[in-house]
Design a protein around this motif. Structure first.
Motif, PDB file in Angstrom:
ATOM      1  N   GLY A   1       0.794  -1.221   0.000  1.00  0.00           N
ATOM      2  CA  GLY A   1       0.000   0.000   0.000  1.00  0.00           C
ATOM      3  C   GLY A   1       0.825   1.270   0.000  1.00  0.00           C
ATOM      4  O   GLY A   1       0.266   2.370  -0.053  1.00  0.00           O
ATOM      5  N   LYS A   2       2.147   1.136   0.079  1.00  0.00           N
ATOM      6  CA  LYS A   2       3.032   2.300   0.043  1.00  0.00           C
ATOM      7  C   LYS A   2       3.891   2.236  -1.218  1.00  0.00           C
ATOM      8  O   LYS A   2       4.056   1.182  -1.821  1.00  0.00           O
ATOM      9  N   LYS A   3       4.445   3.358  -1.591  1.00  0.00           N
ATOM     10  CA  LYS A   3       5.319   3.391  -2.766  1.00  0.00           C
ATOM     11  C   LYS A   3       6.758   3.051  -2.353  1.00  0.00           C
ATOM     12  O   LYS A   3       7.716   3.744  -2.700  1.00  0.00           O
ATOM     13  N   ILE A   4       6.888   1.981  -1.602  1.00  0.00           N
ATOM     14  CA  ILE A   4       8.181   1.486  -1.138  1.00  0.00           C
ATOM     15  C   ILE A   4       8.242   0.008  -1.470  1.00  0.00           C
ATOM     16  O   ILE A   4       7.308  -0.738  -1.190  1.00  0.00           O
ATOM     17  N   TYR A   5       9.337  -0.412  -2.101  1.00  0.00           N
ATOM     18  CA  TYR A   5       9.424  -1.791  -2.575  1.00  0.00           C
ATOM     19  C   TYR A   5      10.589  -2.566  -1.962  1.00  0.00           C
ATOM     20  O   TYR A   5      10.705  -3.766  -2.170  1.00  0.00           O
TER      21      TYR A   5
ATOM     22  N   GLN B   1      14.588   1.958   0.484  1.00  0.00           N
ATOM     23  CA  GLN B   1      13.723   3.103   0.196  1.00  0.00           C
ATOM     24  C   GLN B   1      13.009   3.625   1.437  1.00  0.00           C
ATOM     25  O   GLN B   1      12.261   4.596   1.348  1.00  0.00           O
ATOM     26  N   MET B   2      13.207   2.985   2.582  1.00  0.00           N
ATOM     27  CA  MET B   2      12.504   3.416   3.786  1.00  0.00           C
ATOM     28  C   MET B   2      12.841   4.856   4.156  1.00  0.00           C
ATOM     29  O   MET B   2      13.988   5.287   4.062  1.00  0.00           O
ATOM     30  N   GLY B   3      11.831   5.574   4.583  1.00  0.00           N
ATOM     31  CA  GLY B   3      12.018   6.915   5.118  1.00  0.00           C
ATOM     32  C   GLY B   3      12.071   6.879   6.638  1.00  0.00           C
ATOM     33  O   GLY B   3      12.040   5.813   7.260  1.00  0.00           O
ATOM     34  N   THR B   4      12.118   8.055   7.253  1.00  0.00           N
ATOM     35  CA  THR B   4      12.218   8.137   8.714  1.00  0.00           C
ATOM     36  C   THR B   4      11.039   7.465   9.406  1.00  0.00           C
ATOM     37  O   THR B   4      11.203   6.753  10.401  1.00  0.00           O
TER      38      THR B   4
ATOM     39  N   TYR C   1      24.210   6.121  10.361  1.00  0.00           N
ATOM     40  CA  TYR C   1      23.420   5.407  11.373  1.00  0.00           C
ATOM     41  C   TYR C   1      22.135   4.849  10.745  1.00  0.00           C
ATOM     42  O   TYR C   1      21.763   3.692  10.979  1.00  0.00           O
ATOM     43  N   ALA C   2      21.472   5.672   9.942  1.00  0.00           N
ATOM     44  CA  ALA C   2      20.237   5.223   9.289  1.00  0.00           C
ATOM     45  C   ALA C   2      20.515   4.085   8.317  1.00  0.00           C
ATOM     46  O   ALA C   2      19.735   3.125   8.220  1.00  0.00           O
ATOM     47  N   ARG C   3      21.638   4.178   7.606  1.00  0.00           N
ATOM     48  CA  ARG C   3      21.985   3.113   6.649  1.00  0.00           C
ATOM     49  C   ARG C   3      22.242   1.796   7.384  1.00  0.00           C
ATOM     50  O   ARG C   3      21.877   0.726   6.890  1.00  0.00           O
ATOM     51  N   ILE C   4      22.885   1.875   8.541  1.00  0.00           N
ATOM     52  CA  ILE C   4      23.147   0.653   9.310  1.00  0.00           C
ATOM     53  C   ILE C   4      21.825  -0.006   9.713  1.00  0.00           C
ATOM     54  O   ILE C   4      21.671  -1.229   9.616  1.00  0.00           O
ATOM     55  N   LEU C   5      20.876   0.797  10.140  1.00  0.00           N
ATOM     56  CA  LEU C   5      19.574   0.249  10.526  1.00  0.00           C
ATOM     57  C   LEU C   5      18.881  -0.420   9.342  1.00  0.00           C
ATOM     58  O   LEU C   5      18.282  -1.492   9.484  1.00  0.00           O
ATOM     59  N   LYS C   6      18.946   0.200   8.170  1.00  0.00           N
ATOM     60  CA  LYS C   6      18.306  -0.392   6.985  1.00  0.00           C
ATOM     61  C   LYS C   6      18.962  -1.715   6.610  1.00  0.00           C
ATOM     62  O   LYS C   6      18.273  -2.693   6.271  1.00  0.00           O
TER      63      LYS C   6
END
Length: 506
Positions: free
Chosen positions: A427-431, A435-438, A469-474
């Motif tokens: 349902g989101k434009k994320i595949y 591509q995850m946002g905050t 930090y965000a990249r590590i989480l992804k």
């Protein structure tokens, strides 16, 4: 008399409707084309005149004016040859004029009347369906490309005589019929991960990258296998969906790179040379055309010898890597091209780049290493999720007869991980995870207490930025997906941190 024939032209990778208006009147015989035509459109009068005569039709000895509307947009290419010739032949009453309204016409004419292939046919077929045309009339060599558009009559014809025959009696010529199985080629890669000896750590890193569509930097000495590994990355990526096939084929069609394939069924792999300009990489031209990053859409962009690329070229990657699109602005227009790709860079480590001094026993300092690696800017490096060291292959691995996992086996795990991501982001434009946002990260990237301690150490002691930090989480989220685990544990975080251990030098 005035005749109007529907055709199309390109702006970016999309087509827009062009009305080819042909006015034949009394006066001094002449042939003029207006409506901002480029040189190839202006030269069409010579091709059309020869083709009409060589097909046995009479060329009107009248004053002929061709208008390409809308007149405020520049037209280029040879696809208007066919509609212009039909406007001239309509003057001879060879077919009912009302049938001209049923079809969109595109095609270049050879001097003997043959129809030659042109660019952007798939985009024009999409336009024809959207505008409600009954069908599209195109050269035979372009029919497979157009046949991807369902519920539209596709007439791939060989010459001008056949087009006249179609307009005279449509029942005599049937539209082409292709099933999706016939159009989509079978994936048969001639390379496989099984051929690579050793490098288990790097293979794992590429598997994680493929599972979450993460960007990768490979650092290793010459001959370690960086290029071999990168070229095998598409073999473990999930197959293209039908919508992705349409998008990728459109880009290749507009760029004139289909080369008779009709359909692009595999994920693109683009490897431009380090001497490429920023316009060649990003896209450009008087009428902007897609660059290498758009040709790598839904695939892999491999930049070998990353440190040899011009800094300006590398910096231009920052927006596309972050947003998945690129906007090319010119005085007359701005065009946005799709550019969602996996960036894979490869470079030699500092010691090998300056290997000529190594025999002197000279010891390198961290400052010297940092100056070398600073050729890659910090903001760009932050956008690369995984850094993998590619060590020299040991002799025992070179002669080993033990084969590693095949691309097929790795691909199964990647597809399963991607399916979990598609379900999560339904349902989101994320595949995929990259591509995850905050908001999505806050919801789906919760870690346990031990994982938080590791992340705190990474930020405070190793100096990781907020983006790193965000990249590590992804990446940790992707590792958990590969392990079929819903929650992110300290094990996943630890592996993700290992993929950024080169940050201290950059």
């Amino acid at each position: 008399m005035l005749f109007k024939i529907a055709s199309a032209s390109l702006i970016g990778i999309d087509a827009y409707l062009v009305d080819v208006e042909v006015d034949i009147s009394l006066g001094i015989p002449g042939f003029i084309t207006v409506g901002l035509p480029d040189a190839s459109v202006r030269e069409s009068k010579e091709r059309v005149k020869a083709a009409v005569k060589n097909c046995g039709y009479e060329f009107p000895s009248r004053k002929i004016t061709i208008n390409l509307a809308p007149a405020d947009r520049r037209k280029e290419g040879s696809a208007f040859d066919l509609p212009i010739s039909l406007g001239l032949l309509a003057h001879l009453d060879l077919f009912p004029l009302e049938r001209l309204k049923d079809y969109l016409f595109l095609g270049e004419l050879a001097l003997d009347g043959r129809l030659k292939p042109v660019k952007g046919i798939l985009s024009s077929a999409v336009l024809a369906k959207r505008k409600g045309f009954k069908g599209i009339v195109i050269p035979k060599e372009n029919e497979k490309e157009a046949a991807l558009v369902q519920n539209l009559d596709i007439y791939g014809l060989e010459n001008l005589v056949q087009v006249v025959e179609l307009l005279r009696d449509a029942d005599n010529i049937s539209p082409c019929r292709y099933s999706l199985e016939e159009l989509l080629p079978r994936l048969d890669y001639d390379v496989d991960f099984q051929e690579i000896r050793g490098q288990q750590h790097v293979k794992r890193a590429l598997e994680v990258a493929a599972a979450g569509s993460h960007n990768v930097l490979l650092i290793g000495p010459p001959g370690a296998g960086k290029t071999m590994l990168a070229r095998r990355l598409p073999t473990i990526l999930p197959p293209l969906t039908f919508d992705e096939i349409i998008e990728v084929t459109q880009i290749f069609s507009v760029s004139g790179l289909l080369k008779g394939r009709g359909v692009v069924g595999e994920r693109p792999f683009r490897a431009p040379h380090h001497t490429i300009s920023d316009a060649g990489l990003i896209g450009g031209g008087l009428i902007p055309r897609p660059g290498e990053i758009s040709l790598a859409h839904h695939g892999v962009l491999f930049l070998d010898e990353l440190s040899e690329f011009k800094r300006r070229v590398l910096e231009s990657l920052r927006q596309p890597v972050e947003e998945g699109t690129v906007t090319v602005s010119r005085a007359s227009m701005s065009i946005t091209f799709p550019a969602f790709f996996m960036l894979v860079g490869a470079m030699n480590p500092f010691e090998d780049a300056y290997g000529g001094l190594s025999s002197s026993g000279f010891s390198w300092t961290d400052n010297q290493r940092s100056r070398y690696y600073s050729k890659i800017s910090g903001p760009l490096l932050d956008r690369i999720d995984i850094q993998a060291e590619v060590p020299k292959v040991e002799f025992r691995d070179i002669i080993s007869k033990v084969e590693g996992e095949s691309s097929t086996e790795i691909r199964k795990r990647v597809i399963e991980a991607r399916e979990r991501q598609l379900l999560r982001f339904k349902g989101k434009k994320i595949y995929c995870n990259s591509q995850m946002g905050t908001r999505e990260m806050k919801k789906y990237c919760q870690v346990d207490d031990q994982g938080k301690e590791l992340l705190e150490m990474a930020v405070n002691r190793l100096g990781f930025s907020a983006r790193a930090y965000a990249r590590i989480l992804k990446v940790a989220r992707t590792i958990a997906d590969l392990n079929n685990e819903e929650s992110i544990s300290s094990v996943h975080v630890s592996e993700a941190i290992q993929y950024r251990m080169m940050d201290k030098y950059f």
